[in-house]
Design a protein around this motif. Structure first.
Motif, mmCIF file in Angstrom:
data_model
loop_
_atom_site.group_PDB
_atom_site.id
_atom_site.type_symbol
_atom_site.label_atom_id
_atom_site.label_comp_id
_atom_site.label_asym_id
_atom_site.label_seq_id
_atom_site.Cartn_x
_atom_site.Cartn_y
_atom_site.Cartn_z
ATOM 1 N N TYR A 1 0.851 -1.189 0.000
ATOM 2 C CA TYR A 1 0.000 0.000 0.000
ATOM 3 C C TYR A 1 0.888 1.241 0.000
ATOM 4 O O TYR A 1 1.626 1.476 0.957
ATOM 5 C CB TYR A 1 -0.927 0.028 1.212
ATOM 6 C CG TYR A 1 -1.950 1.143 1.113
ATOM 7 C CD1 TYR A 1 -3.154 0.939 0.454
ATOM 8 C CD2 TYR A 1 -1.675 2.400 1.627
ATOM 9 C CE1 TYR A 1 -4.078 1.960 0.319
ATOM 10 C CE2 TYR A 1 -2.589 3.437 1.492
ATOM 11 C CZ TYR A 1 -3.792 3.205 0.845
ATOM 12 O OH TYR A 1 -4.702 4.232 0.703
ATOM 13 N N PRO A 2 0.830 2.045 -1.053
ATOM 14 C CA PRO A 2 1.656 3.256 -1.111
ATOM 15 C C PRO A 2 1.068 4.332 -0.207
ATOM 16 O O PRO A 2 -0.139 4.584 -0.229
ATOM 17 C CB PRO A 2 1.570 3.662 -2.582
ATOM 18 C CG PRO A 2 0.236 3.137 -3.023
ATOM 19 C CD PRO A 2 0.003 1.862 -2.257
ATOM 20 N N GLY A 3 1.901 4.973 0.582
ATOM 21 C CA GLY A 3 1.431 6.074 1.401
ATOM 22 C C GLY A 3 1.168 7.301 0.553
ATOM 23 O O GLY A 3 1.462 7.331 -0.650
ATOM 24 N N SER A 4 0.625 8.341 1.156
ATOM 25 C CA SER A 4 0.273 9.547 0.408
ATOM 26 C C SER A 4 1.477 10.189 -0.291
ATOM 27 O O SER A 4 1.322 10.695 -1.412
ATOM 28 C CB SER A 4 -0.430 10.551 1.322
ATOM 29 O OG SER A 4 0.299 10.792 2.503
ATOM 30 N N PRO A 5 2.704 10.191 0.299
ATOM 31 C CA PRO A 5 3.830 10.789 -0.436
ATOM 32 C C PRO A 5 4.103 10.094 -1.771
ATOM 33 O O PRO A 5 4.389 10.759 -2.775
ATOM 34 C CB PRO A 5 5.012 10.629 0.530
ATOM 35 C CG PRO A 5 4.394 10.567 1.882
ATOM 36 C CD PRO A 5 3.111 9.819 1.681
ATOM 37 N N ILE A 6 4.008 8.775 -1.780
ATOM 38 C CA ILE A 6 4.268 8.031 -3.019
ATOM 39 C C ILE A 6 3.166 8.269 -4.040
ATOM 40 O O ILE A 6 3.428 8.424 -5.244
ATOM 41 C CB ILE A 6 4.412 6.522 -2.722
ATOM 42 C CG1 ILE A 6 5.633 6.273 -1.825
ATOM 43 C CG2 ILE A 6 4.531 5.723 -4.008
ATOM 44 C CD1 ILE A 6 6.962 6.598 -2.472
ATOM 45 N N LEU A 7 1.917 8.299 -3.572
ATOM 46 C CA LEU A 7 0.801 8.548 -4.488
ATOM 47 C C LEU A 7 0.904 9.949 -5.103
ATOM 48 O O LEU A 7 0.652 10.131 -6.295
ATOM 49 C CB LEU A 7 -0.529 8.390 -3.759
ATOM 50 C CG LEU A 7 -0.936 6.956 -3.398
ATOM 51 C CD1 LEU A 7 -2.184 6.958 -2.534
ATOM 52 C CD2 LEU A 7 -1.173 6.127 -4.663
ATOM 53 N N ILE A 8 1.270 10.926 -4.276
ATOM 54 C CA ILE A 8 1.438 12.286 -4.791
ATOM 55 C C ILE A 8 2.586 12.333 -5.804
ATOM 56 O O ILE A 8 2.472 12.934 -6.874
ATOM 57 C CB ILE A 8 1.690 13.270 -3.635
ATOM 58 C CG1 ILE A 8 0.415 13.413 -2.783
ATOM 59 C CG2 ILE A 8 2.141 14.636 -4.159
ATOM 60 C CD1 ILE A 8 0.608 14.204 -1.509
ATOM 61 N N HIS A 9 3.707 11.663 -5.468
ATOM 62 C CA HIS A 9 4.846 11.602 -6.391
ATOM 63 C C HIS A 9 4.424 10.987 -7.725
ATOM 64 O O HIS A 9 4.839 11.443 -8.799
ATOM 65 C CB HIS A 9 5.971 10.779 -5.767
ATOM 66 C CG HIS A 9 7.057 10.414 -6.725
ATOM 67 N ND1 HIS A 9 7.061 9.215 -7.425
ATOM 68 C CD2 HIS A 9 8.176 11.086 -7.122
ATOM 69 C CE1 HIS A 9 8.129 9.177 -8.187
ATOM 70 N NE2 HIS A 9 8.815 10.280 -8.027
ATOM 71 N N ASP A 10 3.580 9.979 -7.672
ATOM 72 C CA ASP A 10 3.142 9.285 -8.882
ATOM 73 C C ASP A 10 2.322 10.199 -9.793
ATOM 74 O O ASP A 10 2.281 9.994 -11.005
ATOM 75 C CB ASP A 10 2.319 8.055 -8.493
ATOM 76 C CG ASP A 10 2.330 6.979 -9.555
ATOM 77 O OD1 ASP A 10 3.402 6.738 -10.134
ATOM 78 O OD2 ASP A 10 1.263 6.389 -9.821
ATOM 79 N N LEU A 11 1.680 11.210 -9.208
ATOM 80 C CA LEU A 11 0.828 12.121 -9.973
ATOM 81 C C LEU A 11 1.565 13.377 -10.433
ATOM 82 O O LEU A 11 1.015 14.175 -11.191
ATOM 83 C CB LEU A 11 -0.382 12.536 -9.127
ATOM 84 C CG LEU A 11 -1.385 11.433 -8.785
ATOM 85 C CD1 LEU A 11 -2.398 11.933 -7.757
ATOM 86 C CD2 LEU A 11 -2.096 10.940 -10.030
ATOM 87 N N MET A 12 2.801 13.538 -9.981
ATOM 88 C CA MET A 12 3.547 14.756 -10.303
ATOM 89 C C MET A 12 3.921 14.851 -11.774
ATOM 90 O O MET A 12 4.205 13.841 -12.420
ATOM 91 C CB MET A 12 4.829 14.830 -9.460
ATOM 92 C CG MET A 12 4.595 15.163 -8.001
ATOM 93 S SD MET A 12 6.126 14.988 -7.031
ATOM 94 C CE MET A 12 7.185 16.244 -7.788
#
Length: 236
Positions: free
Chosen positions: A58-69
């Motif tokens: 499960y990716p935490g919010s930092p990884i999910l945000i990075h993925d959308l950058m």
């Protein structure tokens, strides 16, 4: 987060969260699923091995945000505890981070306002406090007010847990007293909070200057999600 780890086994909320959602989608399909949920679920699913029958990473919010950058975007991450900061660094190495990411070890409440407004004049502040201290909600209210004063057009997402309904009502009253016009309060309850007010009975997000039409999307999404994750008649 590795959902197979000993640490995850000690606090297995994911079984009634992402795994329950995954089970629903596997059984019922995607036909009635809100688009915002499809986007989220596909993003989470992409971090687990393709041959796994269940989501294990499960990716935490930092990884999910990075993925959308986008390439021109930048990300500043703050973590107080050295061990968690080391893990955060490691996670970004694992995903082969190739974007502008800065790590700051320190108290997020102290660094939060120092980075707003950003030079770009546009951006998002995502605050996910642990709420481990008695005065944590008070700190959040204070920082929300300060940050909005410094950057009135900025978008802020502030996560909070829902436990004791009386405490929650008081927190929401103080939020309204801040006098911030463009504020969206989103809540998800999975069980009756009056039965066990010490439990995590739900959670919510305070959003300042929410993106256009997000309120409509969440109005459609949250009741649907409460129906999937809800444990009793008070889920909403």
């Amino acid at each position: 987060f590795d959902l197979r780890s000993t640490q995850s086994a000690r606090s297995p909320e994911f079984k009634k969260g992402i795994h329950r959602l995954e089970e629903y989608l596997n059984q019922e399909g995607y036909d009635d699923v809100p688009e915002i949920c499809k986007t989220y679920f596909d993003a989470v699913k992409s971090f687990s091995p393709l041959n796994q029958h269940q989501i294990q990473i499960y990716p935490g919010s930092p990884i999910l945000i990075h993925d959308l950058m986008r390439k021109q975007d930048r990300l500043v991450l703050t973590e107080l505890h050295p061990k968690e900061m080391a893990e955060l660094h490691s996670n970004f190495i694992d995903v082969r981070c190739d974007k502008d990411v800065r790590f700051i070890e320190g108290d997020g409440y102290h660094t939060w306002t120092s980075f707003v407004p950003p030079p770009e004049k546009r951006g998002l502040v995502f605050c996910d406090p642990p709420y481990e201290q008695d005065n944590e909600f008070g700190k959040v209210l204070k920082k929300v007010k300060q940050a909005n004063r410094r950057w009135s057009t900025g978008t802020f997402f502030v996560w909070f847990p829902i436990k004791d309904p009386e405490f929650q009502e008081n927190f929401e009253l103080h939020l309204k007293e801040l006098g911030i016009c463009k504020m969206l309060l989103c809540k998800l309850l999975v069980r009756d909070p009056t039965i066990a007010p010490q439990r995590l009975n739900g959670c919510g997000v305070v959003i300042l200057n929410p993106p256009y039409l997000l309120d409509k999307e969440l109005t459609d999404y949250l009741p649907w999600l409460a129906g999937v994750l809800g444990e009793d008649s008070k889920a909403e």
